[in-house]
Enzyme design. Structure first.
Site: not given
Lengths: 191, 275
Positions: A13, A40, A133
């Site tokens: 991310s 992401h 995540d």
């Protein structure tokens, strides 16, 4: 341990581009494993990830298509605003179901489905990121007998995602980006 | 391929749902279906898919709740604004040549796409001559589509999408805000039929000029994708239009030859002439 690796999944991310730049270009031409990557990204952007890395990598790099069969030596990026999953017959599929950890694509969704498809043959790699995540997904990878690699939190641009992943499973191994790159090369039998 | 116990149980659950209730999920992509059914299993407090199968077979009240997990219901008004811009700028000029129009939104879920097209058609002066069919297999979703009520906190996104889609009016012209909800104007669905229809088991029901079926085919396996696209082909008039989701294509479809790319970047296809 390296024998039997069949596929690699990577999640990243905040700080993803720099981290992936240390890992993906290290994969040599003819690398035998397919590599699936979730980064992401904002949903409304056309992703430049595949284009960006195509120029830097010896392996093929592309954005994943629905129902595409996986082939070795290819890096598949999840498209923006879609989850990327692996079917039991080892084709990719896309989904626009709910966001997970405020993200679509989600690292957990990719890892959990890939763990189901590849079992012990899967290598899960969690890189830099500012949320949780990937932790649940990495747990699924390890529970299925696969291998879990995590970027050493102190070397990550954002430590939260690696920290959560390491906390989720004691068998996950913390490595620097160089070590992760070397490990992935070795798993492909091309150290 | 896989013969893990859990996968056997999953297949038996889908078989049971089909035999008992005639909902056919056997041709759905497994990965996301399994993910959603795992959530359902947890919600129903079942340890295994077999336990869930027992519940769904013996308690008819379970199925409606399960359908919410089996069918993905994530959409928004004017989702992917570039798609609606392509419909407006490239497809509408063709549609204007027809004295009357029929539009089928397949897998319409809670109706967001139907309302988007109804608003677009009104802005383009086509709504008075257009019938809209919104179909889905989920009766709860169809009820919500019929009601046209959406959470007010979704409206900023809807409004922004509408603007990016080339909206010629203010979205607020079409809804009334009250008690945290936005209620869309009844006149938008005056010529709309929301109806139960399954792409997995039902047949063609109308001849239409435009089919919009976005982010539905990704949940199907290749055979079921072919079945659905075959229905669209048979339903469309010659030179009719088919709109798909941003990551869906007919490239690998058994019916690819029946269609030509029309607005390729926005996944709009046109049915070909005599074949």
């Amino acid at each position: 341990m390296s024998a039997g690796a069949e596929a690699v999944v990577i999640g990243a991310s905040a700080g993803a581009v720099d981290a992936l730049s240390a890992v993906l270009p290290a994969l040599p031409k003819g690398y035998p494993l397919p590599v699936m990557v979730v980064v992401h990204l904002p949903p409304d952007k056309k992703s430049v990830m595949a284009e960006l890395f195509r120029g830097k990598c010896a392996v093929d790099v592309r954005e994943a298509d629905d129902k595409e069969p996986l082939t070795g030596g290819t890096v598949y990026f999840a498209p923006p605003d879609y989850h990327l999953l692996v079917e039991p017959d080892r084709r990719l599929s896309l989904s626009s179901e709910e966001q997970v950890h405020f993200s679509r694509p989600s690292v957990d969704v990719l890892f959990e489905s890939a763990a189901d498809a590849f079992g012990p043959g899967l290598v899960g790699v969690v890189l830099t990121g500012a949320n949780a995540d990937g932790a649940r997904g990495l747990r699924a990878v390890l529970a299925a007998g696969g291998t879990g690699l995590v970027q050493t939190p102190t070397t990550a641009a954002a430590a939260a995602m690696p920290l959560a992943a390491l906390a989720a499973h004691p068998a996950a191994r913390a490595l620097t980006l160089d070590q992760i790159a070397a490990h992935l090369r070795e798993l492909g039998g091309t150290s | 391929m896989s013969d893990k116990t859990e996968d056997i149980e999953l297949r038996l659950l889908l078989e049971a749902i089909h035999k008992r209730y005639h909902y056919d999920f056997r041709g759905y992509s497994v990965a996301s279906l399994k993910r959603r059914l795992t959530q359902a299993r947890e919600r129903f407090g079942c340890d295994t898919f077999s336990q869930l199968q027992d519940r769904v077979l013996h308690d008819p009240a379970v199925l409606p709740a399960l359908l919410a997990y089996l069918t993905v219901q994530v959409s928004e008004l004017f989702r992917d604004p570039a798609y609606f811009r392509a419909i407006r700028e490239q497809v509408v000029p063709h549609l204007k040549t027809y004295p009357s129009l029929k539009v089928w939104v397949a897998g319409c879920s809670a109706g967001e796409e139907v309302y988007s097209l109804a608003i677009l058609f009104r802005e383009e002066g086509l709504d008075e001559r257009t019938m809209f069919y919104g179909t889905d297999i989920n009766p709860e979703a169809l009820k919500r589509a019929e009601a046209g009520v959406y959470d007010l906190d979704r409206l900023p996104l809807f409004t922004e999408n509408h603007r990016k889609a080339g909206g010629k009016s203010s979205l607020s012209d079409y809804y009334t805000a009250a008690y945290g909800s936005a209620v869309f104007d009844k006149s938008l669905r005056r010529r709309t039929v929301f109806s139960d229809h399954s792409l997995a088991s039902d047949a063609v029901f109308a001849e239409v000029q435009l089919v919009s079926c976005r982010n539905v085919l990704i949940y199907f396996d290749r055979d079921l994708q072919d079945r659905a696209v075959g229905l669209f082909k048979d339903s469309l008039v010659r030179k009719g239009f088919l709109g798909l989701g941003a990551k869906e294509s007919l490239r690998f479809s058994a019916h690819a030859d029946a269609f030509a790319p029309f607005a390729p970047d926005e996944r709009v296809y046109q049915k070909q002439g005599d074949l």
